[in-house]
Design a protein around this motif. Structure first.
Motif, PDB file in Angstrom:
ATOM      1  N   LEU A 159      29.104  22.917 -10.750  1.00  0.00           N
ATOM      2  CA  LEU A 159      28.672  24.451 -10.520  1.00  0.00           C
ATOM      3  C   LEU A 159      27.215  24.540 -10.374  1.00  0.00           C
ATOM      4  O   LEU A 159      26.857  25.422  -9.684  1.00  0.00           O
ATOM      5  N   ARG A 160      26.488  23.914 -11.111  1.00  0.00           N
ATOM      6  CA  ARG A 160      25.117  23.937 -10.672  1.00  0.00           C
ATOM      7  C   ARG A 160      24.479  23.278  -9.611  1.00  0.00           C
ATOM      8  O   ARG A 160      23.726  24.061  -8.818  1.00  0.00           O
ATOM      9  N   ARG A 161      25.268  22.213  -9.066  1.00  0.00           N
ATOM     10  CA  ARG A 161      24.987  21.692  -7.545  1.00  0.00           C
ATOM     11  C   ARG A 161      25.238  22.849  -6.657  1.00  0.00           C
ATOM     12  O   ARG A 161      24.350  22.824  -5.759  1.00  0.00           O
ATOM     13  N   HIS A 162      26.227  23.800  -6.878  1.00  0.00           N
ATOM     14  CA  HIS A 162      26.406  24.935  -5.788  1.00  0.00           C
ATOM     15  C   HIS A 162      25.690  26.197  -6.106  1.00  0.00           C
ATOM     16  O   HIS A 162      25.747  27.344  -5.543  1.00  0.00           O
ATOM     17  N   LYS A 163      24.677  25.967  -7.186  1.00  0.00           N
ATOM     18  CA  LYS A 163      23.580  27.005  -7.248  1.00  0.00           C
ATOM     19  C   LYS A 163      24.320  28.158  -7.972  1.00  0.00           C
ATOM     20  O   LYS A 163      23.950  29.534  -7.899  1.00  0.00           O
ATOM     21  N   LEU A 164      25.420  28.013  -8.769  1.00  0.00           N
ATOM     22  CA  LEU A 164      26.258  29.140  -9.436  1.00  0.00           C
ATOM     23  C   LEU A 164      25.402  29.415 -11.072  1.00  0.00           C
ATOM     24  O   LEU A 164      25.508  28.254 -11.562  1.00  0.00           O
ATOM     25  N   ASP A 165      24.881  30.465 -11.181  1.00  0.00           N
ATOM     26  CA  ASP A 165      24.032  30.547 -12.569  1.00  0.00           C
ATOM     27  C   ASP A 165      24.896  31.251 -13.539  1.00  0.00           C
ATOM     28  O   ASP A 165      24.349  31.816 -14.380  1.00  0.00           O
ATOM     29  N   VAL A 166      26.220  31.264 -13.513  1.00  0.00           N
ATOM     30  CA  VAL A 166      26.943  31.696 -14.440  1.00  0.00           C
ATOM     31  C   VAL A 166      26.662  31.016 -15.924  1.00  0.00           C
ATOM     32  O   VAL A 166      26.704  29.927 -15.896  1.00  0.00           O
ATOM     33  N   PRO A 167      26.676  31.893 -16.827  1.00  0.00           N
ATOM     34  CA  PRO A 167      26.461  31.492 -18.272  1.00  0.00           C
ATOM     35  C   PRO A 167      27.668  30.642 -18.620  1.00  0.00           C
ATOM     36  O   PRO A 167      28.903  30.927 -18.186  1.00  0.00           O
ATOM     37  N   ILE A 168      27.708  29.237 -19.252  1.00  0.00           N
ATOM     38  CA  ILE A 168      28.660  28.208 -19.450  1.00  0.00           C
ATOM     39  C   ILE A 168      28.359  27.851 -20.838  1.00  0.00           C
ATOM     40  O   ILE A 168      27.215  27.509 -21.500  1.00  0.00           O
ATOM     41  N   LEU A 169      29.697  28.059 -21.794  1.00  0.00           N
ATOM     42  CA  LEU A 169      29.600  27.605 -22.800  1.00  0.00           C
ATOM     43  C   LEU A 169      30.641  26.203 -23.092  1.00  0.00           C
ATOM     44  O   LEU A 169      31.705  26.419 -22.706  1.00  0.00           O
TER      45      LEU A 169
END
Length: 224
Positions: free
Chosen positions: A66-76
């Motif tokens: 997800l981070r590789r795709h530049k998604l900055d959604v909060p993740i727990l």
């Protein structure tokens, strides 16, 4: 507030889904890593809660993708791994927070609130506003011209998808996947039928057709 829960423990998933919905979240669930990653990559969620150990792809790999795709959604990230090294590894993968199982539900909710505050998101209002309408997906109600219009579950899900991506064309394939699901036995033509239902109930020209592709929602001032 849309939350994606990726967890393969059936009983825990049921408990968490109930708890989160009771606290105002619109919850979607994936029970394996592969499906969870596909859902997360749509970018439709305000926050993601996922387990570390999952079939398909593990939680840490999902976060990295997800981070590789530049998604900055909060993740727990949730896990039974409680060693310092494990915590560091989980956070370094790109997760925003780390919760060790077993945990109290109060702590889970507090951590979610903290993550959303950091992301400058508001969790007190779960409504979506677009094209002169205000949708409450929890109540399956939409307000238009100061009138409350009751929708069916499928109608509300379809309208939520269109309103969340106002101005963007949503393909029929994506609509079917999101509203009816991969393994639904419903007919593909149901999409056209439910679009017809929405147009009739809402009495609006804002739902536009892209022939052979899908549909999109157009803001009222742009409608011609």
């Amino acid at each position: 507030m849309k939350l994606l829960l990726i967890e393969d423990e059936v009983q825990l998933t049921k408990v968490l889904s109930y708890l989160l919905q009771k606290n105002g979240y619109v919850v979607k669930v994936a029970t394996d890593g592969t499906a969870g990653l596909d859902m997360a990559l749509t970018g439709e969620y305000d926050i993601i809660v996922l387990d570390w150990l999952l079939p398909g792809q593990d939680g840490k790999a999902i976060v990295k993708e997800l981070r590789r795709h530049k998604l900055d959604v909060p993740i727990l990230l949730m896990t039974a791994k409680d060693g310092l090294k494990d915590r560091i590894e989980g956070l370094d993968s790109g997760a925003d927070d780390y919760l060790v199982k077993p945990f109290s539900t109060d702590e889970l909710l507090a951590r979610l609130r903290a993550l959303l505050r950091r992301a400058n998101r508001v969790i007190t209002d779960n409504t979506i506003t677009a094209a002169g309408m205000k949708l409450d997906p929890l109540k399956n109600e939409v307000i238009k011209d100061n009138k409350v219009i009751q929708l069916s579950v499928k109608e509300a899900s379809l309208l939520e998808l269109l309103m969340s991506h106002s101005g963007q064309v949503i393909t029929k394939e994506r609509i079917f996947e999101r509203v009816w699901g991969y393994y639904s036995k419903s007919e593909f033509s149901n999409i056209d039928l439910y679009i017809h239902y929405l147009r009739k109930k809402l009495n609006t020209p804002c739902i536009k057709t892209v022939r052979g592709v899908g549909y999109y929602l157009k803001e009222e001032q742009d409608v011609s």
